[in-house]
Each structure stands twice: as structure tokens, then as C-alpha cells.
Design a protein around this motif. Structure first.
Motif, PDB file in Angstrom:
ATOM      1  N   ASN A 173       0.862  -1.092   0.017  1.00 38.29           N
ATOM      2  CA  ASN A 173       0.043   0.009   0.071  1.00 38.29           C
ATOM      3  C   ASN A 173       0.894   1.355   0.010  1.00 38.29           C
ATOM      4  O   ASN A 173       1.810   1.323   0.639  1.00 38.29           O
ATOM      5  N   GLY A 200      -6.947   2.611  -6.363  1.00 40.29           N
ATOM      6  CA  GLY A 200      -5.883   2.292  -7.331  1.00 40.29           C
ATOM      7  C   GLY A 200      -4.869   3.021  -7.774  1.00 40.29           C
ATOM      8  O   GLY A 200      -4.105   2.510  -8.249  1.00 40.29           O
ATOM      9  N   ASP A 202      -3.007   4.650  -6.393  1.00 36.94           N
ATOM     10  CA  ASP A 202      -1.723   4.704  -5.433  1.00 36.94           C
ATOM     11  C   ASP A 202      -1.242   3.488  -5.722  1.00 36.94           C
ATOM     12  O   ASP A 202       0.131   3.384  -5.607  1.00 36.94           O
ATOM     13  N   ASP A 203      -2.136   2.226  -6.008  1.00 36.08           N
ATOM     14  CA  ASP A 203      -1.262   1.095  -6.332  1.00 36.08           C
ATOM     15  C   ASP A 203      -0.778   1.150  -7.653  1.00 36.08           C
ATOM     16  O   ASP A 203       0.737   0.685  -7.960  1.00 36.08           O
ATOM     17  N   ARG A 240     -11.469   0.115 -11.351  1.00 38.06           N
ATOM     18  CA  ARG A 240     -10.133   0.214 -11.083  1.00 38.06           C
ATOM     19  C   ARG A 240      -9.141  -0.978 -11.098  1.00 38.06           C
ATOM     20  O   ARG A 240      -7.812  -0.822 -11.372  1.00 38.06           O
TER      21      ARG A 240
HETATM   22  C1  BGN Z   1      -7.081  -0.425  -1.675  1.00 42.89           C
HETATM   23  C2  BGN Z   1      -6.716   0.469  -2.665  1.00 42.89           C
HETATM   24  C3  BGN Z   1      -6.005   1.551  -2.462  1.00 42.89           C
HETATM   25  C4  BGN Z   1      -6.450   2.142  -1.094  1.00 42.89           C
HETATM   26  C5  BGN Z   1      -5.987   1.028  -0.049  1.00 42.89           C
HETATM   27  C6  BGN Z   1      -6.521   1.655   1.306  1.00 42.89           C
HETATM   28  C7  BGN Z   1      -7.873  -0.563  -4.932  1.00 42.89           C
HETATM   29  C8  BGN Z   1      -7.256  -1.153  -6.622  1.00 42.89           C
HETATM   30  C9  BGN Z   1      -7.836  -2.429  -6.598  1.00 42.89           C
HETATM   31  C10 BGN Z   1      -6.996  -3.545  -6.186  1.00 42.89           C
HETATM   32  N1  BGN Z   1      -6.769  -0.045  -4.125  1.00 42.89           N
HETATM   33  O1  BGN Z   1      -7.878  -1.396  -2.060  1.00 42.89           O
HETATM   34  O2  BGN Z   1      -6.300   2.595  -3.547  1.00 42.89           O
HETATM   35  O3  BGN Z   1      -5.162   2.973  -0.709  1.00 42.89           O
HETATM   36  O4  BGN Z   1      -7.240   0.191  -0.655  1.00 42.89           O
HETATM   37  O5  BGN Z   1      -7.820   2.266   1.339  1.00 42.89           O
HETATM   38  O6  BGN Z   1      -8.831  -0.413  -4.632  1.00 42.89           O
END
Ligand code: BGN
Length: 278
Positions: A173, A200, A202-203, A240
Motif C-alpha cells: 500500500n 487504485g 496509489d497502487d 479500478r
Molecule cells: C486498496 C485500494 C487503494 C487504497 C487502499 C487502502 C484498489 C485497487 C484495486 C485492488 N486499491 O484496496 O487505492 O489506498 O485500499 O484504502 O482499490
């Protein structure tokens, strides 16, 4: 060990009277253990020192010059608390900084990544900031050793958030608050512009760093602590997962293809405000 050893200063070799590294004690700063209103101080007392969101130490030359970019829309109470807390916090670290609030017009779904790209581009038009902090408006740091400066590789400042039990929700994360040297942000072509709605982006940004063989770091969880200002859960972007799969080639899309229109720009007492149409 000394957590601030690998912070990257500006070139201050020719400067005199460089500020000390360790956070200074500001008497009026209360330590924050939760985002409760009572622990947040008013903004009135600090206004005079800050111009359009920018501040620098008076009695010494800061080692660090940092642009703090805050993507924003319709969270007025959060913004007020964020500013009243954050100015004092960063000032206690003797950092020369400027806070940019990049506000998305009512048009379209919120696009956090694209607003970060815009903040980066607009800030660099004003000053050659070597370091950026990309910051959610609903997160406040709890530990004054969490330096608002850049390390040699990008840093996840908000590794330990209260609502995730003070540890990352998953290992990779990279959400919330991060710092990155400007040249590294350019190297990975910034954020993707394609993620409208929650999640998404940030990922995707983490993947960009890893594709460029840049390894992000975290300070100790005891230092990387943040509390969350309460709000409703955002509506997740249903596309996403797909976007995350498709947008792995960071060279093609990002900072170099960020198109937008500035519709308002003003120097507020505590921040530089830039309103944009995406
Ligand atoms: C994840 C989110 C992030 C977010 C974190 C914490 C997604 C991408 C699909 C797997 N990522 O699930 O963007 O920072 O949770 O809240 O949804």
C-alpha cells in the motif's frame, strides 16, 4: 538508529546559519493522539508568518524546500483542521515549505492522481522545488519526528494509520501521504491521469516506481502514525481493477499527458489555491 540520516537536503553548502535537523519544540503545539477537535489549535496566531501557504524559518536557513500538494473538493471542515494543524507541525521541523490545494471543479468524478500531477506542474512553475509531499486532506501526522522532507527514495509517510490499526492495510500500500524527490517523480511520469473515483491510483503509482526499479521506504510505524478525520466512504471506481492491469506502461501516460484548465487561482492566507477543470 537515526531516522533522519538519509534525508536529502537542498544544496546549502554555500549557505550560512543552516537550521538544526531535529524538530524544534513549539510551545503552543499540542501532541496529537487522535484527530479530535479539541487538540487542534486555531489558525489566527500563525497567519502573519505565512504568505499564500508558504513559510520559512526566520532565524536560520532551512535545509529543505518542500511543496505539499493537497488534492481537494468539498471538504471544507477537513481543510480548515488540516491547515491549522499542519502549518505548526511542519514549522516545528524548520522546513521551508508551501502548501498547494488543488481543487477539482464539480465536473467529473474526483481524480486524486491527476490533481497531484497538476500540483506538481503548477508548483514547479513558481519555484524549483526539489521535493514534493503528496498529501490527503483527511490525514494528520501524530509524531513530530515524521520529517516532511524527502529521503533518497520515495517514502510512505502514512504507513501507520489509525483506521487500519496503525499498520499498512497491505504490504505494498502506498496511499495517504508520500514524499518523493522531483526528479524521481518525473522519471516515473508522475501518477496516471486515468483513475476517476476512489481507489487504485496509489497502487498504480507504486507499480510505476517498482518498474523503474525505485524502492520506496518507510520510517518505523511508531513514527509514521496518522489519525484520520472522519468522513463517509467514497464510492469506489468500479473499473479500478481493469485500469490497474492495463496501465502498467508508465512511459505512455501520466505527467507528460496531463491536460487541464486552471479556472481560478488565488493566494489564500494559509494556502495557494488552484481550481481546475480536468
Ligand atoms: C486498496 C485500494 C487503494 C487504497 C487502499 C487502502 C484498489 C485497487 C484495486 C485492488 N486499491 O484496496 O487505492 O489506498 O485500499 O484504502 O482499490
Amino acid at each position: 538508529g537515526n531516522i533522519i540520516n538519509n534525508l536529502v537536503p537542498v544544496d546549502y553548502s554555500h549557505l550560512e546559519n543552516v537550521c538544526p535537523l531535529s524538530p524544534v519544540k513549539v510551545t503552543s503545539t499540542t501532541s496529537l493522539t487522535s484527530c479530535s477537535v479539541s487538540s487542534l489549535v486555531g489558525t489566527e496566531a500563525i497567519k502573519s508568518d505565512i504568505l499564500g501557504g508558504e513559510w520559512q524559518p526566520k532565524n536560520c536557513t532551512s535545509r529543505f524546500l518542500v511543496a505539499i500538494i493537497v488534492p481537494y473538493r468539498a471538504r471544507e471542515k477537513h481543510l480548515h483542521k488540516f491547515l491549522s494543524f499542519m502549518h505548526r507541525f511542519v514549522q516545528s521541523q524548520n522546513i521551508h515549505y508551501k502548501i498547494y490545494v488543488i481543487e477539482q471543479s464539480t465536473q467529473k468524478e474526483f481524480n486524486r492522481g491527476k490533481l497531484f500531477n497538476i500540483g506538481f506542474l503548477e508548483a514547479l512553475k513558481e519555484k524549483p522545488f526539489p521535493c514534493f509531499i503528496f498529501h490527503d486532506v483527511d490525514l494528520l501526522p501524530e509524531n513530530s519526528n515524521n520529517m516532511y522532507a524527502c529521503t533518497e527514495t520515495p517514502r510512505h509517510l502514512s504507513a501507520a494509520i489509525d483506521k487500519f490499526g496503525y499498520s499498512p492495510p497491505y504490504y505494498r500500500n502506498f496511499g495517504g501521504v508520500l514524499s518523493i524527490l522531483s526528479h524521481q517523480f518525473s522519471l516515473v511520469n508522475g501518477f496516471s491521469n486515468k483513475f476517476y473515483g476512489w481507489g487504485g491510483e496509489d497502487d498504480n503509482f507504486y507499480n510505476r516506481l517498482r518498474s523503474a526499479l525505485i524502492r520506496p521506504v518507510r520510517f518505523d510505524y511508531s513514527v509514521s502514525r496518522y489519525c484520520t478525520l472522519p468522513h463517509e466512504q467514497e464510492k469506489p471506481n468500479e473499473n479500478r481493477h481493469n485500469l490497474l492491469k492495463l496501465s502498467s506502461n508508465y512511459v505512455l501516460e501520466g505527467l507528460n499527458s496531463t491536460k487541464y484548465t486552471v479556472i481560478q487561482r488565488s493566494d489564500e492566507p494559509l494556502f495557494a489555491k488552484i481550481v481546475v477543470d480536468l
